[in-house]
Write a protein that holds these residues in place. Structure first.
Motif, PDB file in Angstrom:
ATOM      1  N   GLY A 187       0.629  58.408 144.752  1.00  0.00           N
ATOM      2  CA  GLY A 187       0.633  59.784 144.169  1.00  0.00           C
ATOM      3  C   GLY A 187       1.477  60.075 142.440  1.00  0.00           C
ATOM      4  N   ALA A 188       1.240  61.358 141.983  1.00  0.00           N
ATOM      5  CA  ALA A 188       2.457  62.137 141.225  1.00  0.00           C
ATOM      6  C   ALA A 188       2.946  60.755 140.325  1.00  0.00           C
ATOM      7  CB  ALA A 188       2.513  63.191 142.272  1.00  0.00           C
ATOM      8  N   SER A 189       2.613  59.624 139.797  1.00  0.00           N
ATOM      9  CA  SER A 189       3.010  59.399 138.773  1.00  0.00           C
ATOM     10  C   SER A 189       2.156  59.329 137.909  1.00  0.00           C
ATOM     11  CB  SER A 189       3.509  57.803 139.781  1.00  0.00           C
ATOM     12  OG  SER A 189       1.633  56.955 139.652  1.00  0.00           O
ATOM     13  N   GLY A 190       3.280  58.770 136.920  1.00  0.00           N
ATOM     14  CA  GLY A 190       2.926  58.247 135.688  1.00  0.00           C
ATOM     15  C   GLY A 190       2.667  56.859 134.591  1.00  0.00           C
ATOM     16  N   THR A 191       2.089  57.164 133.704  1.00  0.00           N
ATOM     17  CA  THR A 191       2.463  55.140 133.754  1.00  0.00           C
ATOM     18  C   THR A 191       3.587  54.674 133.296  1.00  0.00           C
ATOM     19  OG1 THR A 191       2.391  56.016 131.269  1.00  0.00           O
ATOM     20  CG2 THR A 191      -0.301  55.791 132.293  1.00  0.00           C
ATOM     21  N   VAL A 192       4.677  55.294 132.992  1.00  0.00           N
ATOM     22  CA  VAL A 192       5.573  54.543 133.298  1.00  0.00           C
ATOM     23  C   VAL A 192       5.802  54.078 134.362  1.00  0.00           C
ATOM     24  CG1 VAL A 192       8.273  54.625 132.170  1.00  0.00           C
ATOM     25  CG2 VAL A 192       6.547  56.046 131.266  1.00  0.00           C
ATOM     26  N   GLU A 193       5.787  54.781 135.106  1.00  0.00           N
ATOM     27  CA  GLU A 193       6.146  54.652 136.796  1.00  0.00           C
ATOM     28  C   GLU A 193       5.249  53.219 137.124  1.00  0.00           C
ATOM     29  OE1 GLU A 193       7.623  57.903 135.451  1.00  0.00           O
ATOM     30  OE2 GLU A 193       5.765  57.983 136.248  1.00  0.00           O
ATOM     31  N   GLN A 194       4.073  53.446 136.718  1.00  0.00           N
ATOM     32  CA  GLN A 194       3.344  52.806 137.239  1.00  0.00           C
ATOM     33  C   GLN A 194       3.299  51.743 137.013  1.00  0.00           C
ATOM     34  OE1 GLN A 194      -0.342  55.117 135.850  1.00  0.00           O
ATOM     35  NE2 GLN A 194       0.355  56.660 137.556  1.00  0.00           N
ATOM     36  N   LEU A 195       4.001  51.383 135.466  1.00  0.00           N
ATOM     37  CA  LEU A 195       4.377  49.908 134.649  1.00  0.00           C
ATOM     38  C   LEU A 195       5.716  49.314 135.687  1.00  0.00           C
ATOM     39  CD1 LEU A 195       4.601  47.843 132.012  1.00  0.00           C
ATOM     40  CD2 LEU A 195       6.227  49.488 131.343  1.00  0.00           C
ATOM     41  N   MET A 196       6.305  50.004 136.142  1.00  0.00           N
ATOM     42  CA  MET A 196       7.380  49.685 137.121  1.00  0.00           C
ATOM     43  C   MET A 196       6.900  48.996 138.234  1.00  0.00           C
ATOM     44  SD  MET A 196      10.050  52.931 137.181  1.00  0.00           S
ATOM     45  CE  MET A 196      10.901  53.282 135.142  1.00  0.00           C
ATOM     46  N   ILE A 197       5.940  49.412 138.561  1.00  0.00           N
ATOM     47  CA  ILE A 197       5.879  49.023 140.366  1.00  0.00           C
ATOM     48  C   ILE A 197       4.964  47.532 139.688  1.00  0.00           C
ATOM     49  CG2 ILE A 197       3.374  49.563 141.670  1.00  0.00           C
ATOM     50  CD1 ILE A 197       4.108  52.300 141.597  1.00  0.00           C
ATOM     51  N   LEU A 198       4.399  47.630 139.199  1.00  0.00           N
ATOM     52  CA  LEU A 198       3.639  46.259 137.738  1.00  0.00           C
ATOM     53  C   LEU A 198       4.431  45.221 137.649  1.00  0.00           C
ATOM     54  CD1 LEU A 198       0.674  44.796 137.328  1.00  0.00           C
ATOM     55  CD2 LEU A 198       1.272  45.541 135.174  1.00  0.00           C
ATOM     56  N   GLN A 199       5.811  45.911 136.976  1.00  0.00           N
ATOM     57  CA  GLN A 199       7.125  44.890 136.839  1.00  0.00           C
ATOM     58  C   GLN A 199       7.098  44.442 137.820  1.00  0.00           C
ATOM     59  OE1 GLN A 199       9.105  46.855 134.119  1.00  0.00           O
ATOM     60  NE2 GLN A 199       8.271  45.985 132.624  1.00  0.00           N
ATOM     61  N   ALA A 229      11.414  56.863 138.524  1.00  0.00           N
ATOM     62  CA  ALA A 229      12.587  56.699 136.855  1.00  0.00           C
ATOM     63  C   ALA A 229      13.823  56.443 137.440  1.00  0.00           C
ATOM     64  CB  ALA A 229      11.764  57.604 136.536  1.00  0.00           C
ATOM     65  N   PHE A 230      14.698  57.133 138.171  1.00  0.00           N
ATOM     66  CA  PHE A 230      16.109  57.027 137.709  1.00  0.00           C
ATOM     67  C   PHE A 230      16.770  55.791 138.519  1.00  0.00           C
ATOM     68  CE2 PHE A 230      15.707  61.901 138.333  1.00  0.00           C
ATOM     69  CZ  PHE A 230      16.861  62.030 137.547  1.00  0.00           C
ATOM     70  N   TYR A 231      16.015  54.947 139.309  1.00  0.00           N
ATOM     71  CA  TYR A 231      16.414  53.921 140.336  1.00  0.00           C
ATOM     72  C   TYR A 231      16.111  52.715 140.158  1.00  0.00           C
ATOM     73  CZ  TYR A 231      13.239  56.130 143.524  1.00  0.00           C
ATOM     74  OH  TYR A 231      11.902  56.308 144.120  1.00  0.00           O
ATOM     75  N   LEU A 232      14.934  52.240 139.543  1.00  0.00           N
ATOM     76  CA  LEU A 232      13.692  51.182 139.997  1.00  0.00           C
ATOM     77  C   LEU A 232      13.710  50.695 138.513  1.00  0.00           C
ATOM     78  CD1 LEU A 232      12.437  49.501 141.737  1.00  0.00           C
ATOM     79  CD2 LEU A 232       9.702  50.615 140.188  1.00  0.00           C
ATOM     80  N   ASP A 233      13.856  50.823 137.369  1.00  0.00           N
ATOM     81  CA  ASP A 233      14.106  50.817 136.562  1.00  0.00           C
ATOM     82  C   ASP A 233      15.058  52.312 135.471  1.00  0.00           C
ATOM     83  OD1 ASP A 233      14.103  48.653 134.331  1.00  0.00           O
ATOM     84  OD2 ASP A 233      12.213  48.587 133.918  1.00  0.00           O
ATOM     85  N   PRO A 234      15.896  52.196 135.502  1.00  0.00           N
ATOM     86  CA  PRO A 234      16.166  53.678 134.514  1.00  0.00           C
ATOM     87  C   PRO A 234      16.430  53.304 133.177  1.00  0.00           C
ATOM     88  CG  PRO A 234      18.170  53.043 135.471  1.00  0.00           C
ATOM     89  CD  PRO A 234      17.233  51.816 136.109  1.00  0.00           C
ATOM     90  N   GLY A 235      16.701  51.863 132.625  1.00  0.00           N
ATOM     91  CA  GLY A 235      16.118  51.517 131.066  1.00  0.00           C
ATOM     92  C   GLY A 235      15.241  51.639 130.701  1.00  0.00           C
ATOM     93  N   LEU A 236      13.722  51.213 131.328  1.00  0.00           N
ATOM     94  CA  LEU A 236      12.412  51.129 131.075  1.00  0.00           C
ATOM     95  C   LEU A 236      12.026  52.988 130.552  1.00  0.00           C
ATOM     96  CD1 LEU A 236       9.678  49.781 130.157  1.00  0.00           C
ATOM     97  CD2 LEU A 236       9.113  49.643 132.713  1.00  0.00           C
ATOM     98  N   ALA A 237      12.590  53.728 131.756  1.00  0.00           N
ATOM     99  CA  ALA A 237      12.109  55.299 131.816  1.00  0.00           C
ATOM    100  C   ALA A 237      12.529  55.740 130.256  1.00  0.00           C
ATOM    101  CB  ALA A 237      12.682  55.378 133.287  1.00  0.00           C
ATOM    102  N   ARG A 238      13.820  55.091 130.134  1.00  0.00           N
ATOM    103  CA  ARG A 238      15.179  55.619 128.824  1.00  0.00           C
ATOM    104  C   ARG A 238      14.938  55.422 127.677  1.00  0.00           C
ATOM    105  NH1 ARG A 238      19.316  56.294 125.814  1.00  0.00           N
ATOM    106  NH2 ARG A 238      20.804  57.489 126.392  1.00  0.00           N
ATOM    107  N   ARG A 239      13.756  54.336 127.466  1.00  0.00           N
ATOM    108  CA  ARG A 239      12.872  53.796 126.240  1.00  0.00           C
ATOM    109  C   ARG A 239      11.765  54.267 126.486  1.00  0.00           C
ATOM    110  NH1 ARG A 239       9.335  49.303 126.279  1.00  0.00           N
ATOM    111  NH2 ARG A 239      10.527  48.507 128.640  1.00  0.00           N
ATOM    112  N   SER A 240      11.276  54.387 127.255  1.00  0.00           N
ATOM    113  CA  SER A 240       9.135  54.383 127.483  1.00  0.00           C
ATOM    114  C   SER A 240       9.559  56.207 127.439  1.00  0.00           C
ATOM    115  CB  SER A 240       8.502  53.973 128.562  1.00  0.00           C
ATOM    116  OG  SER A 240       8.921  52.658 129.148  1.00  0.00           O
ATOM    117  N   TYR A 241       9.845  57.037 127.698  1.00  0.00           N
ATOM    118  CA  TYR A 241       9.935  58.031 127.613  1.00  0.00           C
ATOM    119  C   TYR A 241      10.401  58.389 126.494  1.00  0.00           C
ATOM    120  CZ  TYR A 241       7.987  59.268 132.192  1.00  0.00           C
ATOM    121  OH  TYR A 241       7.080  58.944 133.155  1.00  0.00           O
ATOM    122  N   GLN A 242       9.214  60.106 125.775  1.00  0.00           N
ATOM    123  CA  GLN A 242       9.813  60.476 124.507  1.00  0.00           C
ATOM    124  C   GLN A 242      10.328  62.149 125.354  1.00  0.00           C
ATOM    125  OE1 GLN A 242       6.525  61.929 122.178  1.00  0.00           O
ATOM    126  NE2 GLN A 242       5.675  59.508 122.158  1.00  0.00           N
TER     127      GLN A 242
END
Length: 344
Positions: A82-94, A133-146
């Motif tokens: 719930g209340a997740s975005g596509t970036v967090e969902q990508l983290m979960i999939l990975q 996004a802060f702890y599961l894959d911060p590098g991905l979050a930093r790269r993906s989010y505008q």
């Protein structure tokens, strides 16, 4: 105050702050995203992974799906958050696809404009489940989010501070108390497992005209799938999994006010072409559940609605010939899906 007393006070304040952060970190180990990740890690042999936000979390029933796929041996897992975005969902999939992944089919549920909306964020958006996004894959979050430069710097700094990362856990209790006090002497507000029913109306367009205008703009601009969605499809294919993009069932209100519009039909066809260009399958299930009482609000299915949707989803997935032309992935001869998901 003498210099010595000042240093003692400063040290005491720092100690209290450190202790509070450690306490927050301790209790945060059972946050919803962390529990979900542990469940993914502990579930062996996942073959069908459902992914998305609260619509999937509420709408996909793994046990019903597994039973409906029989006699095919299936291990279904609901990774909706719930209340997740596509970036967090990508983290979960990975996370689910790492190591010796057994996932054969990734089922991604969406509604409205989620597939084409760009992942933009400010620091305040990383709250609640999105704080992962802060702890599961911060590098991905930093790269993906505008994000602005200042938000990126703040993200890098604050992800190390538990009382900031997990502030939603603290705020939730304050907000609950505030709402309870505000409802004194008033009829109780309708709620479901995700919160107040009235809050989810805010996620819908203000009017049919506004909704149609956005559909037309995105179609005319030839808007593409967002980068996280493209990466989800690519990650699944890289591990040998097929991808089914599902337009989730919508309440009759949402259907009549938004999804019956000609502008939505054109935008939906645009989405289908984008999805099929990525060798994935587009499945429109928006009108699968016509009964209003099978919805907890305008967006989320009730448990009974989830069972009906999961049974029908399993039947459709069994029809899809994933071994045929993967650029189209159309169902077999019985019950062909038209671009809008209607049967021929």
């Amino acid at each position: 105050m003498s210099g010595k007393n000042f240093l003692v006070s400063l040290g005491l304040a720092a100690g209290i702050l450190v202790a509070f952060n450690l306490l927050v970190q301790h209790f945060a180990r059972n946050s919803v995203p962390r529990r979900l990740v542990r469940q993914i890690d502990a579930t062996a042999g996942i073959t069908h992974l459902a992914l998305g936000n609260s619509l999937i979390a509420a709408g996909f029933d793994p046990s019903v799906f597994e039973a409906s796929m029989a006699p095919e041996p299936v291990v279904a897992f609901n990774a909706g958050l719930g209340a997740s975005g596509t970036v967090e969902q990508l983290m979960i999939l990975q996370r689910a696809l790492r190591d010796a992944s057994t996932v054969k089919v990734v089922i991604y549920g969406f509604f409205d404009f989620q597939l084409t909306d760009a992942p933009a964020a400010t620091l305040t958006d990383f709250f609640g489940n999105r704080a992962m996004a802060f702890y599961l894959d911060p590098g991905l979050a930093r790269r993906s989010y505008q994000m602005s430069l200042s938000d990126k710097l703040g993200f890098d700094l604050l992800r190390h501070v538990p009382m900031v990362v997990e502030r939603a856990g603290i705020w939730a209790n304050v907000e609950r108390m505030r709402r309870e006090m505000g409802e004194v002497g008033m009829p109780p507000a309708d709620t479901n497992r995700f919160g107040r029913v009235a809050d989810f109306a805010l996620l819908e367009a203000h009017s049919s005209a506004d909704f149609a205008s956005k559909c037309e703009r995105l179609t005319e601009q030839n808007a593409g799938l967002s980068q996280p969605v493209l990466e989800m499809i690519a990650a699944a294919h890289a591990r040998g999994a097929q991808v089914v993009i599902v337009e989730m069932p919508m309440h009759p209100y949402h259907q009549s006010h938004f999804y019956t519009l000609e502008a939505w039909d054109k935008y939906r066809d645009h989405l289908r072409k984008l999805v099929e260009a990525q060798h994935a399958t587009y499945l429109s299930a928006a009108d699968w559940i016509p009964e209003a009482d099978e919805f907890a609000d305008h967006l989320h299915l009730t448990p009974a609605g989830a069972q009906d949707f999961s049974r029908r989803l399993a039947a459709k997935i069994r029809e899809i010939d994933f071994k045929s032309d993967t650029a189209v992935n159309r169902p077999k001869s019985s019950g062909h899906l038209l671009p809008t998901g209607r049967k021929s």
